[in-house]
Design an enzyme around this catalytic site. Structure first.
Site, mmCIF file in Angstrom:
data_model
loop_
_atom_site.group_PDB
_atom_site.id
_atom_site.type_symbol
_atom_site.label_atom_id
_atom_site.label_comp_id
_atom_site.label_asym_id
_atom_site.label_seq_id
_atom_site.Cartn_x
_atom_site.Cartn_y
_atom_site.Cartn_z
ATOM 1 N N ASP A 1 2.268 3.053 2.985
ATOM 2 C CA ASP A 1 1.138 3.979 2.946
ATOM 3 C C ASP A 1 1.554 5.446 2.797
ATOM 4 O O ASP A 1 1.863 5.896 1.709
ATOM 5 C CB ASP A 1 0.283 3.738 4.210
ATOM 6 C CG ASP A 1 -1.060 4.445 4.197
ATOM 7 O OD1 ASP A 1 -1.278 5.292 3.317
ATOM 8 O OD2 ASP A 1 -1.910 4.160 5.062
ATOM 9 N N HIS B 1 -11.869 3.746 -3.621
ATOM 10 C CA HIS B 1 -11.041 4.346 -2.559
ATOM 11 C C HIS B 1 -11.396 3.854 -1.167
ATOM 12 O O HIS B 1 -10.539 3.464 -0.378
ATOM 13 C CB HIS B 1 -11.131 5.877 -2.602
ATOM 14 C CG HIS B 1 -10.344 6.549 -1.515
ATOM 15 N ND1 HIS B 1 -10.834 6.734 -0.237
ATOM 16 C CD2 HIS B 1 -9.086 7.038 -1.500
ATOM 17 C CE1 HIS B 1 -9.899 7.319 0.507
ATOM 18 N NE2 HIS B 1 -8.834 7.522 -0.236
ATOM 19 N N TYR C 1 -4.694 7.907 -6.729
ATOM 20 C CA TYR C 1 -5.986 8.601 -6.884
ATOM 21 C C TYR C 1 -5.916 10.043 -7.350
ATOM 22 O O TYR C 1 -6.947 10.662 -7.585
ATOM 23 C CB TYR C 1 -6.819 8.492 -5.612
ATOM 24 C CG TYR C 1 -6.190 9.055 -4.341
ATOM 25 C CD1 TYR C 1 -6.326 10.392 -4.009
ATOM 26 C CD2 TYR C 1 -5.509 8.220 -3.460
ATOM 27 C CE1 TYR C 1 -5.791 10.895 -2.830
ATOM 28 C CE2 TYR C 1 -4.967 8.715 -2.281
ATOM 29 C CZ TYR C 1 -5.102 10.048 -1.969
ATOM 30 O OH TYR C 1 -4.573 10.541 -0.813
ATOM 31 N N HIS D 1 0.862 5.571 -1.269
ATOM 32 C CA HIS D 1 0.448 6.791 -1.964
ATOM 33 C C HIS D 1 1.746 7.567 -2.135
ATOM 34 O O HIS D 1 2.170 8.301 -1.239
ATOM 35 C CB HIS D 1 -0.536 7.609 -1.137
ATOM 36 C CG HIS D 1 -1.721 6.825 -0.644
ATOM 37 N ND1 HIS D 1 -2.686 6.332 -1.494
ATOM 38 C CD2 HIS D 1 -2.082 6.430 0.595
ATOM 39 C CE1 HIS D 1 -3.596 5.686 -0.780
ATOM 40 N NE2 HIS D 1 -3.255 5.719 0.489
ATOM 41 N N HIS E 1 0.829 -1.211 0.000
ATOM 42 C CA HIS E 1 0.000 0.000 0.000
ATOM 43 C C HIS E 1 0.858 1.252 0.000
ATOM 44 O O HIS E 1 1.577 1.518 0.961
ATOM 45 C CB HIS E 1 -0.928 -0.006 1.215
ATOM 46 C CG HIS E 1 -2.010 1.031 1.152
ATOM 47 N ND1 HIS E 1 -3.007 1.005 0.209
ATOM 48 C CD2 HIS E 1 -2.235 2.146 1.895
ATOM 49 C CE1 HIS E 1 -3.813 2.037 0.385
ATOM 50 N NE2 HIS E 1 -3.366 2.752 1.405
ATOM 51 N N GLU F 1 -10.516 2.380 8.979
ATOM 52 C CA GLU F 1 -9.255 2.876 9.542
ATOM 53 C C GLU F 1 -9.539 3.727 10.774
ATOM 54 O O GLU F 1 -8.743 3.751 11.702
ATOM 55 C CB GLU F 1 -8.511 3.691 8.481
ATOM 56 C CG GLU F 1 -7.160 4.231 8.944
ATOM 57 C CD GLU F 1 -6.426 4.995 7.857
ATOM 58 O OE1 GLU F 1 -7.021 5.262 6.797
ATOM 59 O OE2 GLU F 1 -5.247 5.330 8.080
ATOM 60 N N GLN G 1 2.730 11.228 -1.086
ATOM 61 C CA GLN G 1 2.750 11.615 0.325
ATOM 62 C C GLN G 1 4.154 11.576 0.922
ATOM 63 O O GLN G 1 4.401 12.167 1.974
ATOM 64 C CB GLN G 1 1.768 10.759 1.129
ATOM 65 C CG GLN G 1 0.314 11.078 0.743
ATOM 66 C CD GLN G 1 -0.715 10.212 1.429
ATOM 67 O OE1 GLN G 1 -0.423 9.549 2.419
ATOM 68 N NE2 GLN G 1 -1.939 10.210 0.904
ATOM 69 N N HIS H 1 -5.991 -1.503 6.033
ATOM 70 C CA HIS H 1 -6.195 -1.121 7.443
ATOM 71 C C HIS H 1 -7.110 -2.123 8.157
ATOM 72 O O HIS H 1 -6.651 -2.872 8.986
ATOM 73 C CB HIS H 1 -6.692 0.324 7.626
ATOM 74 C CG HIS H 1 -5.861 1.327 6.890
ATOM 75 N ND1 HIS H 1 -4.509 1.455 7.115
ATOM 76 C CD2 HIS H 1 -6.161 2.219 5.891
ATOM 77 C CE1 HIS H 1 -4.023 2.387 6.306
ATOM 78 N NE2 HIS H 1 -5.001 2.860 5.547
HETATM 79 C C1 NGQ Z 1 -5.539 8.422 1.508
HETATM 80 N N1 NGQ Z 1 -4.722 7.590 3.619
HETATM 81 O O1 NGQ Z 1 -6.372 8.243 0.612
HETATM 82 O O2 NGQ Z 1 -4.425 8.888 1.285
HETATM 83 C C2 NGQ Z 1 -5.906 8.032 2.912
HETATM 84 C C3 NGQ Z 1 -6.516 9.192 3.651
HETATM 85 C C4 NGQ Z 1 -9.019 9.048 3.380
HETATM 86 C C5 NGQ Z 1 -4.890 6.705 4.613
HETATM 87 N N2 NGQ Z 1 -6.021 6.138 4.707
HETATM 88 C C6 NGQ Z 1 -7.754 9.778 3.044
HETATM 89 N N3 NGQ Z 1 -3.938 6.411 5.443
HETATM 90 O O3 NGQ Z 1 -8.990 7.905 3.848
HETATM 91 O O4 NGQ Z 1 -10.061 9.649 3.158
HETATM 92 ZN ZN ZN Z 2 -4.044 4.576 1.941
#
Ligand code: NGQ
Ligand code: ZN
Length: 434
Positions: free
Chosen positions: A311, A203, A120, A58, A56, A229, A61, A263
């Site tokens: 992540d 998502h 995304y 992104h 996982h 999560e 980030q 998660h």
């Molecule tokens: C994300 N990250 O999409 O980057 C998510 C946060 C969400 C994590 N879940 C945003 N750690 O879940 O809306």
């Molecule tokens: Zn994530």
């Protein structure tokens, strides 16, 4: 045929001696034989373990890790997310490429040999699609290629700002697609990159409609989703559907081995058991989950498949993820060895990660990719450790990176701790961050 000889290597059956690893020209293992002869093979400079899949990520980030810690009270997952959305406003394709390539170099140097990118940020800064709608996905693909890491690409469907079709916020405008647009993008990416495994990622159950979720998940070989999560999601799901998050998903979709639930932190015992029997992987991201204040995955009741992801990339180390996974459980249950020792942790995470990436990786055996890591047996923390205690020491005894050499598909991309293109990639990263 290329070959490596290792005095010690971790095979699916366990630690073995004098292992001869062979692979073919396309990077697939053809032999992993213990008690073999070294003739004609390169000698590994230390113990060899399977490369770790990172299930996982992104990637963007990584560029904001350390920029979202506040000393004030009231900071939470949701305020962190606002900061993250502000960072997204600055992101362009060149930045994404530069940050992702730098991250993937760091992953390789840390022992991750493949990554599942949960991607995304699709559109331009104003929320309009790029002229080539796949522009941002192409930046990820190019970064992985440049760094030489294995990639599973997971384009994300994002439709809503919350349950019951709540409209997306301004900060989410770069993520939004209709189902038909999304499926067209996935189809086009698969046409352009037939050699890459490309799954789908609704998502979260907050960000897609039940219809959208079913439509994009049906008939796919690989489906990842964020779930449970934060307790706020579970509470909102209960208010909206009368079901908890995981309970709702298991009732709504045919969740099976093709799925990865990222998660899955907040589950009842019944949900935990139900998830395990589906064969889906739980995607555990212990350092990010700690950083965001998510909670503890109910590992003590979970008998299913799991793997690790970095992540948000506040840490880029499979050793630290595994240490935190086990330490979290020890602190929670006030006992030791809850999940297991270093070898058991590494084997389980590598196998579960391979499942989640949908690729033949995660173990040194014929038919799988020759993705492997050579450890530094000469580090003080690892010195004198053999077989079973090697990964115990690597996971639990220190902060220094124990990775020396790394090969992906049989090709060494990291030698003596240095990545073949690290200067050039870091220079581009610096320009981007500046
Ligand atoms: C994300 N990250 O999409 O980057 C998510 C946060 C969400 C994590 N879940 C945003 N750690 O879940 O809306
Ligand atoms: Zn994530």
């Amino acid at each position: 045929m290329p070959a490596l000889f290792a005095e010690t290597a971790l095979l699916p059956e366990g630690w073995a001696r004098d292992v001869r690893l062979e692979w073919d020209a396309s990077g697939y293992i053809t032999g992993a034989v213990p008690n073999a002869a070294p003739e004609g093979a390169e000698r590994a400079a230390g113990p060899v373990v399977p490369g770790m899949p990172n299930l996982h990520s992104h990637a963007f980030q990584r560029g904001m890790a350390g920029l979202a810690e506040t000393e004030e009270g009231g900071d939470s997952f949701w305020t962190w997310r606002r900061t993250m959305y502000r960072f997204v406003e600055r992101l362009d394709p060149e930045m994404l490429h530069a940050i992702a390539a730098q991250l993937y170099v760091e992953m390789l140097k840390a022992g991750y040999t493949a990554v599942a990118e949960f991607h995304y940020v699709h559109h331009d800064k104003d929320g309009q699609p790029y002229a080539d709608r796949e522009t941002m996905s192409e930046a990820i693909l190019a970064a992985a290629e440049e760094a030489g890491i294995g990639l599973t690409l997971l384009p994300v469907l994002y439709q809503t700002g919350g349950f019951a079709g709540a409209p997306p916020s301004e900060g989410q405008r770069r993520f939004i697609n209709r189902v038909d647009e999304f499926l067209a993008m996935v189809g086009e990416l698969r046409r352009r990159h037939p050699e890459i495994v490309i799954g789908v990622a609704p998502h979260s159950i907050r960000a897609v409609s039940p219809e959208g979720l079913k439509e994009v998940a049906t008939g796919q070989d690989l489906v990842h989703i964020h779930i449970a999560e934060q307790m706020r999601e579970v509470e909102e799901c209960l208010a909206w559907s009368g079901r908890r998050s995981v309970e709702w998903l298991l009732e709504t979709c045919e969740v099976d081995h093709r799925w990865c639930l990222v998660h899955a932190t907040h589950m009842t015992e019944a949900e935990t058991r139900a998830l395990a029997v589906t064969g889906a992987a739980a995607g555990l991201c212990p350092t990010t989950e700690a950083n965001l204040g998510d909670g503890f995955f109910p590992m003590a009741h979970y008998k299913g498949v799991w793997g690790i992801g970095s992540d948000s990339h506040v840490s880029v180390s499979p050793f630290e993820e595994l240490r935190w996974l086990e330490y979290g459980q020890r602190l929670l249950h006030r006992r030791r060895g809850v999940v297991g020792g270093g070898t058991a942790l590494w084997q389980a995470a590598a196998a579960g990660g391979a499942r989640a990436l949908g690729r033949p990786i995660g173990a040194l055996e014929p038919g799988r990719r020759a993705d492997f890591v050579v450890l530094r047996a000469d580090l003080p923390a690892l010195w004198g450790k053999r077989e079973g205690t090697l990964l115990d020491a690597a996971v639990f005894a220190g902060n220094r990176n124990p990775v020396r050499d790394v090969a992906v598909g049989g090709r060494f991309v990291v030698r003596e701790g240095r990545h073949e293109s690290e200067e050039r990639i870091f220079a581009a990263y610096k320009r981007s961050i500046a």
